[in-house]
Structures are given as C-alpha cells and as structure tokens.
Design a protein around this motif. Structure first.
Motif, short mmCIF file in Angstrom:
data_model
loop_
_atom_site.label_atom_id
_atom_site.label_comp_id
_atom_site.label_asym_id
_atom_site.label_seq_id
_atom_site.Cartn_x
_atom_site.Cartn_y
_atom_site.Cartn_z
N UNK A 84 51.15 53.42 52.52
CA UNK A 84 50.88 53.58 51.09
C UNK A 84 49.99 52.51 50.49
N UNK A 85 49.38 51.68 51.33
CA UNK A 85 48.54 50.59 50.82
C UNK A 85 47.34 51.11 50.03
N UNK A 86 46.92 52.34 50.31
CA UNK A 86 45.80 52.93 49.60
C UNK A 86 46.08 53.04 48.10
N UNK A 87 47.35 53.06 47.71
CA UNK A 87 47.70 53.15 46.31
C UNK A 87 47.83 51.80 45.61
N UNK A 88 47.58 50.71 46.32
CA UNK A 88 47.53 49.38 45.71
C UNK A 88 46.07 49.04 45.50
N UNK A 89 45.64 49.01 44.25
CA UNK A 89 44.22 48.89 43.93
C UNK A 89 43.90 47.62 43.15
N UNK A 90 42.82 46.97 43.58
CA UNK A 90 42.25 45.86 42.84
C UNK A 90 40.90 46.32 42.28
N UNK A 91 40.37 45.57 41.34
CA UNK A 91 39.15 45.98 40.66
C UNK A 91 37.95 45.17 41.13
N UNK A 92 36.92 45.86 41.50
CA UNK A 92 35.63 45.24 41.81
C UNK A 92 34.77 45.34 40.56
N UNK A 93 34.18 44.21 40.13
CA UNK A 93 33.44 44.21 38.87
C UNK A 93 32.33 43.18 38.91
N UNK A 94 31.43 43.27 37.94
CA UNK A 94 30.39 42.26 37.80
C UNK A 94 31.03 40.97 37.27
N UNK A 95 30.54 39.82 37.66
CA UNK A 95 31.18 38.54 37.28
C UNK A 95 31.34 38.37 35.77
N UNK A 96 30.40 38.86 34.99
CA UNK A 96 30.47 38.64 33.55
C UNK A 96 31.60 39.43 32.88
N UNK A 169 28.67 42.58 48.71
CA UNK A 169 27.95 42.47 47.44
C UNK A 169 28.26 41.14 46.76
N UNK A 170 28.40 40.06 47.54
CA UNK A 170 28.91 38.81 46.98
C UNK A 170 28.03 38.22 45.88
N UNK A 171 26.78 38.56 45.85
CA UNK A 171 25.92 38.04 44.79
C UNK A 171 26.03 38.85 43.50
#
Length: 261
Positions: A84-96, A169-171
C-alpha cells in the motif's frame, strides 16, 4: 515458465525493478521456475491491461494500481505487492512554493493549490473526490513540464518514486517537507481472466513469502532508504478517503499493509 511482462527499463540500471524481482521470488517460493521476457517499450497502463493474454504483442503479467474497472477487465492477485505504499504521497514542487505547501495543515488549505496527476490513474479520482484541483495528463513527461512551466503547483508522488524524480530534476523541484497525503491503495499483479492457474501460482508464492517473513525483508531492502528519507513520523499526514477501492481489497489483513512506526 516463460512470462511476458512490462518494459523493465532501458538497460542502464543494474537490477530489475522491485515488482519483477518480487514476481521471480514468488515463483521460486511456489516451486516453479520462471523466465521474464520484458516488452520492448512502455505501454500506458490501460493499454497494457487490455493486452493481457493476447498472443501478439500481449503480456502475461502486469503490475499496476487496482480499481473496480481494472479488476473487471483482468484477474487480480489480491496481495498488495508494495504494502500500500503507493497511497503514501509526498509533493514535488518548485522551490519557491515549497514553504507555502509545507504550511498546509488541512484539505481546505490544500484546495488553494493545483495538482497534476495521470489521466487514467485510478487514484486521480481519489484526489478529485476530495475536492482538490487536479489537472490531468495522459503523458507522464508532460506532467513534469506543466510543473516546470508553473501551470500546476505540485505533483503528488509515492514515497517509492519521488526521491529519484527529485534527484532527476534537482535544479527545478524539491520534495515539500512537513506534509504527506495518505489513502488506501493497492498495487497488484494482474493476469488475463483465462489464467486462474497463473494467478494461483503467483498468490501461492506471495503467501509463502509473507508467511516466512521473506516478503517483508525484501520489501524493506528495496524501500527502507525511501522511508528514512520520507520521515513520515515528522510529517502532518492528510488522510483521504478512497471510495473507489474495490470491496474485495484485503484491508482486514494488517500484514499486507505498511504503517509508519
């Protein structure tokens, strides 16, 4: 046994992905030999599901997120292969935007932001049912481009996916700290409806791996580093209801599911 499975990557990575390795271990636990033959290129999940059992260009086994529609089209092996790990979500976003998103403490506050998600992904409906603003796309790379261009604010990704994508996409993107989303969801192995024998072999192997403790040991060997990075115990978790979860989902089996300590 020869099995046609999804595309496994471009050959750069040394190891097969976790589901393929787990499938091989399940066959070994069931006392059967297996050779996996990956497709030459990746297919959208909806098309891959329809290809199960086809003689020309088809697959024998697929792994993907379950839904009632998918379970009606193919035969699921109802053991959540990622707990069920697919249902644990973090957010990827622009730094600002990361600080504003990190301060979110309710779904009402999250509704001020626009998310991007897959057009045919079953859990997209979970986000939409929660009243969140969701832009959809049928092209995986296009979702990252929308985030780059500022057309959306965040991309919810599973704990097992987000860290490699953040590195890629670390930059441009960061993993938003302090918050996480959680909803019940299951990734299963699927086979053609006409292959109950194949489903039975896979399920028998998985159940034996669970009973011996090997399933959990292998799961942690593949996911422990991601879980440590996620630090879920230090995040504010926003639970979402998954009204689309098929009723046959084995939610009553605690050994099938990941829970933070």
């Amino acid at each position: 046994m020869q099995l046609r499975v999804p595309f496994l990557g471009d050959g750069v990575q040394a190891d097969q992905p976790y589901p393929a390795q787990l499938l091989q271990r399940a066959f070994e636990a069931a006392g059967r030999s297996v050779a996996l033959h990956p497709a030459p290129f990746a297919l959208p999940q909806a098309r891959a599901l329809l290809s199960l059992g086809r003689q020309e260009g088809g697959l024998d086994v697929l792994w993907c997120l379950t839904s009632a529609r998918r379970e009606a089209a193919a035969r699921p092996v109802r053991v959540p292969i990622d707990k069920g790990l697919v249902g644990w979500r973090l957010l990827l976003a622009r730094p600002e935007l990361a600080a504003r998103l990190a301060a979110v403490r309710s779904l009402a506050e999250l509704k001020a932001f626009r998310l991007v998600h897959g057009l045919d992904w079953p859990d997209t409906q979970v986000l939409q049912d929660a009243g969140l603003k969701v832009t959809t796309s049928g092209n995986f790379d296009a979702m990252f481009r929308q985030l780059q261009l500022g057309r959306v604010d965040a991309f919810p990704r599973s704990i097992a996916e987000i860290w490699n994508e953040a590195k890629r996409f670390e930059a441009e993107f960061v993993v938003v700290p302090e918050i996480a989303l959680s909803y019940p969801a299951a990734v299963y192995f699927f086979v053609a409806p006409e292959r109950p024998d194949l489903a039975s072999t896979i399920e028998q192997g998985l159940q034996r791996l669970i009973a011996s403790g090997e399933f959990d040991r292998f799961f942690l060997s593949q996911h422990q580093s991601y879980l440590q990075l996620a630090q879920l115990n230090h995040r504010h978790v926003l639970p979402l209801h998954n009204g689309r979860l098929p009723p046959q989902t084995p939610t009553e089996r605690p050994e099938f599911w990941f829970q933070p300590l």
